[in-house]
Design a protein around this motif. Structure first.
Motif, PDB file in Angstrom:
ATOM      1  N   ALA A 256       0.828  -1.208   0.000  1.00  0.00           N
ATOM      2  CA  ALA A 256       0.000   0.000   0.000  1.00  0.00           C
ATOM      3  C   ALA A 256       0.861   1.256   0.000  1.00  0.00           C
ATOM      4  CB  ALA A 256      -0.923  -0.007   1.212  1.00  0.00           C
ATOM      5  N   ALA A 257       1.913   1.264   0.827  1.00  0.00           N
ATOM      6  CA  ALA A 257       2.781   2.433   0.891  1.00  0.00           C
ATOM      7  C   ALA A 257       3.451   2.693  -0.457  1.00  0.00           C
ATOM      8  CB  ALA A 257       3.830   2.238   1.980  1.00  0.00           C
ATOM      9  N   GLU A 258       3.857   1.629  -1.133  1.00  0.00           N
ATOM     10  CA  GLU A 258       4.468   1.781  -2.457  1.00  0.00           C
ATOM     11  C   GLU A 258       3.452   2.303  -3.472  1.00  0.00           C
ATOM     12  OE1 GLU A 258       5.952  -2.116  -3.171  1.00  0.00           O
ATOM     13  OE2 GLU A 258       7.689  -1.883  -1.834  1.00  0.00           O
ATOM     14  N   ALA A 259       2.199   1.845  -3.349  1.00  0.00           N
ATOM     15  CA  ALA A 259       1.164   2.331  -4.258  1.00  0.00           C
ATOM     16  C   ALA A 259       0.892   3.808  -4.052  1.00  0.00           C
ATOM     17  CB  ALA A 259      -0.119   1.524  -4.062  1.00  0.00           C
ATOM     18  N   VAL A 260       0.920   4.260  -2.802  1.00  0.00           N
ATOM     19  CA  VAL A 260       0.709   5.681  -2.517  1.00  0.00           C
ATOM     20  C   VAL A 260       1.792   6.515  -3.194  1.00  0.00           C
ATOM     21  CG1 VAL A 260       0.645   7.442  -0.712  1.00  0.00           C
ATOM     22  CG2 VAL A 260      -0.501   5.252  -0.355  1.00  0.00           C
ATOM     23  N   ALA A 261       3.042   6.078  -3.065  1.00  0.00           N
ATOM     24  CA  ALA A 261       4.138   6.822  -3.699  1.00  0.00           C
ATOM     25  C   ALA A 261       3.989   6.839  -5.220  1.00  0.00           C
ATOM     26  CB  ALA A 261       5.470   6.203  -3.295  1.00  0.00           C
ATOM     27  N   GLU A 262       3.599   5.698  -5.783  1.00  0.00           N
ATOM     28  CA  GLU A 262       3.398   5.639  -7.228  1.00  0.00           C
ATOM     29  C   GLU A 262       2.294   6.591  -7.671  1.00  0.00           C
ATOM     30  OE1 GLU A 262       1.382   2.889 -10.658  1.00  0.00           O
ATOM     31  OE2 GLU A 262       1.336   2.248  -8.555  1.00  0.00           O
ATOM     32  N   LEU A 263       1.183   6.573  -6.971  1.00  0.00           N
ATOM     33  CA  LEU A 263       0.041   7.405  -7.345  1.00  0.00           C
ATOM     34  C   LEU A 263       0.358   8.885  -7.186  1.00  0.00           C
ATOM     35  CD1 LEU A 263      -2.702   5.161  -5.719  1.00  0.00           C
ATOM     36  CD2 LEU A 263      -2.482   5.640  -8.170  1.00  0.00           C
ATOM     37  N   ALA A 264       1.084   9.214  -6.147  1.00  0.00           N
ATOM     38  CA  ALA A 264       1.502  10.610  -5.976  1.00  0.00           C
ATOM     39  C   ALA A 264       2.361  11.048  -7.160  1.00  0.00           C
ATOM     40  CB  ALA A 264       2.256  10.777  -4.665  1.00  0.00           C
ATOM     41  N   GLY A 265       3.251  10.150  -7.610  1.00  0.00           N
ATOM     42  CA  GLY A 265       4.092  10.464  -8.755  1.00  0.00           C
ATOM     43  C   GLY A 265       3.316  10.620 -10.044  1.00  0.00           C
ATOM     44  N   LEU A 266       2.145   9.981 -10.125  1.00  0.00           N
ATOM     45  CA  LEU A 266       1.292  10.101 -11.307  1.00  0.00           C
ATOM     46  C   LEU A 266       0.432  11.363 -11.274  1.00  0.00           C
ATOM     47  CD1 LEU A 266       0.129   6.382 -11.681  1.00  0.00           C
ATOM     48  CD2 LEU A 266       1.763   7.613 -13.122  1.00  0.00           C
ATOM     49  N   GLY A 267       0.537  12.135 -10.200  1.00  0.00           N
ATOM     50  CA  GLY A 267      -0.177  13.395 -10.130  1.00  0.00           C
ATOM     51  C   GLY A 267      -1.644  13.287  -9.789  1.00  0.00           C
ATOM     52  N   VAL A 268      -2.028  12.301  -8.953  1.00  0.00           N
ATOM     53  CA  VAL A 268      -3.432  12.218  -8.558  1.00  0.00           C
ATOM     54  C   VAL A 268      -3.792  13.414  -7.694  1.00  0.00           C
ATOM     55  CG1 VAL A 268      -3.483   9.692  -8.698  1.00  0.00           C
ATOM     56  CG2 VAL A 268      -2.916  10.797  -6.510  1.00  0.00           C
ATOM     57  N   ALA A 269      -5.082  13.769  -7.727  1.00  0.00           N
ATOM     58  CA  ALA A 269      -5.545  14.902  -6.928  1.00  0.00           C
ATOM     59  C   ALA A 269      -5.687  14.545  -5.463  1.00  0.00           C
ATOM     60  CB  ALA A 269      -6.887  15.403  -7.461  1.00  0.00           C
ATOM     61  N   ALA A 270      -5.937  13.259  -5.170  1.00  0.00           N
ATOM     62  CA  ALA A 270      -6.112  12.799  -3.793  1.00  0.00           C
ATOM     63  C   ALA A 270      -6.112  11.284  -3.801  1.00  0.00           C
ATOM     64  CB  ALA A 270      -7.412  13.332  -3.193  1.00  0.00           C
ATOM     65  N   LEU A 271      -6.096  10.723  -2.613  1.00  0.00           N
ATOM     66  CA  LEU A 271      -6.115   9.280  -2.409  1.00  0.00           C
ATOM     67  C   LEU A 271      -7.377   8.929  -1.631  1.00  0.00           C
ATOM     68  CD1 LEU A 271      -4.260   6.660  -2.651  1.00  0.00           C
ATOM     69  CD2 LEU A 271      -3.547   7.197  -0.309  1.00  0.00           C
ATOM     70  N   VAL A 272      -8.031   7.813  -2.005  1.00  0.00           N
ATOM     71  CA  VAL A 272      -9.235   7.375  -1.306  1.00  0.00           C
ATOM     72  C   VAL A 272      -9.153   5.873  -1.076  1.00  0.00           C
ATOM     73  CG1 VAL A 272     -10.682   9.191  -2.302  1.00  0.00           C
ATOM     74  CG2 VAL A 272     -10.539   6.967  -3.444  1.00  0.00           C
ATOM     75  N   GLY A 273     -10.070   5.379  -0.206  1.00  0.00           N
ATOM     76  CA  GLY A 273     -10.271   3.950  -0.090  1.00  0.00           C
ATOM     77  C   GLY A 273      -9.643   3.298   1.109  1.00  0.00           C
ATOM     78  N   GLU A 274      -9.363   2.033   0.973  1.00  0.00           N
ATOM     79  CA  GLU A 274      -8.798   1.038   1.872  1.00  0.00           C
ATOM     80  C   GLU A 274      -9.787   0.603   2.958  1.00  0.00           C
ATOM     81  OE1 GLU A 274      -6.992  -2.017   2.840  1.00  0.00           O
ATOM     82  OE2 GLU A 274      -6.335  -0.918   1.086  1.00  0.00           O
ATOM     83  N   TYR A 275      -9.675  -0.681   3.250  1.00  0.00           N
ATOM     84  CA  TYR A 275     -10.562  -1.349   4.210  1.00  0.00           C
ATOM     85  C   TYR A 275      -9.802  -1.817   5.451  1.00  0.00           C
ATOM     86  CZ  TYR A 275     -13.728  -4.855   6.151  1.00  0.00           C
ATOM     87  OH  TYR A 275     -14.508  -5.590   7.006  1.00  0.00           O
ATOM     88  N   HIS A 276      -8.655  -2.456   5.270  1.00  0.00           N
ATOM     89  CA  HIS A 276      -7.913  -3.017   6.400  1.00  0.00           C
ATOM     90  C   HIS A 276      -7.178  -1.913   7.157  1.00  0.00           C
ATOM     91  CE1 HIS A 276      -8.722  -7.137   5.266  1.00  0.00           C
ATOM     92  NE2 HIS A 276      -8.325  -6.890   4.034  1.00  0.00           N
ATOM     93  N   SER A 277      -7.330  -1.909   8.476  1.00  0.00           N
ATOM     94  CA  SER A 277      -6.765  -0.831   9.284  1.00  0.00           C
ATOM     95  C   SER A 277      -5.245  -0.789   9.241  1.00  0.00           C
ATOM     96  CB  SER A 277      -7.243  -0.960  10.733  1.00  0.00           C
ATOM     97  OG  SER A 277      -8.587  -0.542  10.868  1.00  0.00           O
ATOM     98  N   VAL A 278      -4.589  -1.952   9.334  1.00  0.00           N
ATOM     99  CA  VAL A 278      -3.124  -1.930   9.339  1.00  0.00           C
ATOM    100  C   VAL A 278      -2.590  -1.437   8.000  1.00  0.00           C
ATOM    101  CG1 VAL A 278      -2.878  -3.694  11.114  1.00  0.00           C
ATOM    102  CG2 VAL A 278      -3.063  -4.389   8.728  1.00  0.00           C
ATOM    103  N   VAL A 279      -3.315  -1.696   6.926  1.00  0.00           N
ATOM    104  CA  VAL A 279      -2.910  -1.222   5.599  1.00  0.00           C
ATOM    105  C   VAL A 279      -3.173   0.273   5.478  1.00  0.00           C
ATOM    106  CG1 VAL A 279      -3.251  -1.510   3.123  1.00  0.00           C
ATOM    107  CG2 VAL A 279      -3.364  -3.496   4.643  1.00  0.00           C
ATOM    108  N   ALA A 280      -4.317   0.706   5.958  1.00  0.00           N
ATOM    109  CA  ALA A 280      -4.647   2.133   5.896  1.00  0.00           C
ATOM    110  C   ALA A 280      -3.664   2.966   6.706  1.00  0.00           C
ATOM    111  CB  ALA A 280      -6.069   2.359   6.391  1.00  0.00           C
ATOM    112  N   ARG A 281      -3.170   2.416   7.813  1.00  0.00           N
ATOM    113  CA  ARG A 281      -2.165   3.140   8.599  1.00  0.00           C
ATOM    114  C   ARG A 281      -0.906   3.405   7.766  1.00  0.00           C
ATOM    115  NH1 ARG A 281      -1.376   3.793  13.847  1.00  0.00           N
ATOM    116  NH2 ARG A 281       0.728   2.914  13.761  1.00  0.00           N
ATOM    117  N   ALA A 282      -0.459   2.389   7.051  1.00  0.00           N
ATOM    118  CA  ALA A 282       0.730   2.561   6.210  1.00  0.00           C
ATOM    119  C   ALA A 282       0.470   3.570   5.100  1.00  0.00           C
ATOM    120  CB  ALA A 282       1.149   1.222   5.628  1.00  0.00           C
TER     121      ALA A 282
END
Length: 375
Positions: free
Chosen positions: A71-97
């Motif tokens: 998940a953390a790697e996906a956030v960095a990738e998406l930020a690099g793609l210029g997304v306006a924001a991030l949404v989603g995730e269900y699992h708490s330990v994943v959402a924390r990362a």
């Protein structure tokens, strides 16, 4: 001859939104599918209504597979793609990362479904959440247990910061009211029937399963139901496992009468009713509360983007404007008016609170639900 390609008009350039969800094992893929269905339905409606200043919304979906590092790697990738924001995730330990990486990068993150109170270790300016904090729902669940006459409660929990937090919330809330929480060992690869002996020895009247689904939840339920010593023991699953169709498919009548938390109102208004019907068509099954959380997430973010504006390519300044709007937004969602505040104990922008129900599958008809308590 050189073909001249006309430049893309700004109005046609999509506003990209990064979306995280568990869509493969060991993640709870069924929950992820409901979450994505809600996100996509809301995106389609925003686009049908003209998008954001004439620009369509586009979801860039990434499967977290319940893996915090992924998940953390996906956030960095998406930020690099210029997304306006991030949404989603269900699992708490994943959402924390995901929240930690998004906050560090300056990327606004509107979390849809993860409930752990401490979504970030330090107060976060850019993180907001649609789902309630775990302590809010689980305290209501503890009150329900007490009202139902359960004061000696056993917990079978897998190792996880989320399950440990839930156990702590229950113990802290129940102790002053005369309730006790007994933790039963849950070693890996052990016969689930071994847990039944400990449960009988402690004379607990309720067993809460703070475990994954389908393993080990399904075999544990079957073992308890089959043990003649435990006929009067209530099985509970506060994290919501019985909400999903796979629970009933795998457990049948054994899966009925297991109270769980879900975040739905007693009655839907016109918006919630319509969205519920549309989600049912998309999913081919009754939508869970997670689908409504997904829809509400995009509804809120779209309103923020409309009021704050979006740049041709998302920049730190645009992200900052979006994050600054969490305190100002007020949106009629499927389950009530959504506003965010700095709620004590969470360190993020929090909707306080979505409606909470404690429900179970009806023993007379495991395909339908009974609402046992609302808060």
């Amino acid at each position: 001859m050189v073909t001249q390609v006309p430049p893309t008009r700004r109005e046609e350039t999509p506003v990209r939104i990064g979306a995280l969800a568990p869509l493969s094992a060991p993640g709870w893929a069924e929950a992820g599918q409901h979450l994505i269905a809600g996100l996509e339905l809301a995106v389609d409606e925003v686009n049908a209504d003209g998008g954001i200043a004439g620009r369509p919304l586009e979801l860039l979906i990434r499967d977290t597979g319940a893996d915090p590092q992924r998940a953390a790697e996906a956030v960095a990738e998406l930020a690099g793609l210029g997304v306006a924001a991030l949404v989603g995730e269900y699992h708490s330990v994943v959402a924390r990362a995901a929240a930690a990486r998004a906050e560090a990068l300056g990327l606004p993150f509107l979390c849809s479904s993860a409930v752990i109170d401490t979504l970030t270790d330090e107060p976060a300016h850019r993180v907001a959440r649609i789902a309630p904090a775990q302590s809010h729902g689980w305290r209501l669940y503890a009150d329900f247990l007490l009202k139902a006459g359960h004061r000696r409660i056993a917990v079978a929990a897998q190792p996880s910061v989320y399950w440990a937090a839930g156990t702590g919330i229950l113990r802290e809330h129940l102790a002053p009211l005369g309730g006790t929480v007994v933790e039963l060992g849950l070693p890996e690869h052990e016969d689930p029937r071994a847990l039944c002996g400990g449960l009988a020895a402690h004379e607990a009247t309720a067993l809460l399963l703070l475990v994954g689904h389908p393993e080990p939840a399904v075999p544990l339920v079957r073992a308890v139901r089959a043990d003649p010593r435990l006929g009067g023991v209530l099985i509970g699953a506060p994290a919501g496992q019985p909400e999903f169709a796979s629970w009933a498919e795998q457990l049948g009548a054994d899966g009925a009468g297991v109270p769980f938390l879900r975040y739905l109102p007693e009655r839907f208004g016109p918006l919630g009713t319509r969205v519920g019907q549309d989600l049912r068509e998309r999913l081919g099954a009754a939508p869970s509360f997670v689908g409504f959380e997904g829809y509400d997430t995009v509804a809120v973010l779209a309103e923020v983007l409309r009021t704050q504006g979006v740049a041709p390519e998302e920049t730190a300044a645009a992200w900052e404007r979006t994050a600054a709007a969490w305190s100002e937004v007020a949106v009629d969602g499927t389950r009530g008016l959504i506003r965010f505040s700095r709620t004590s104990g969470t360190g993020i922008w929090q909707w306080a609170w979505p409606p909470v129900q404690i429900a179970d599958r009806d023993p007379a008809d495991p395909g339908s639900f009974r609402v046992l308590h609302s808060g």
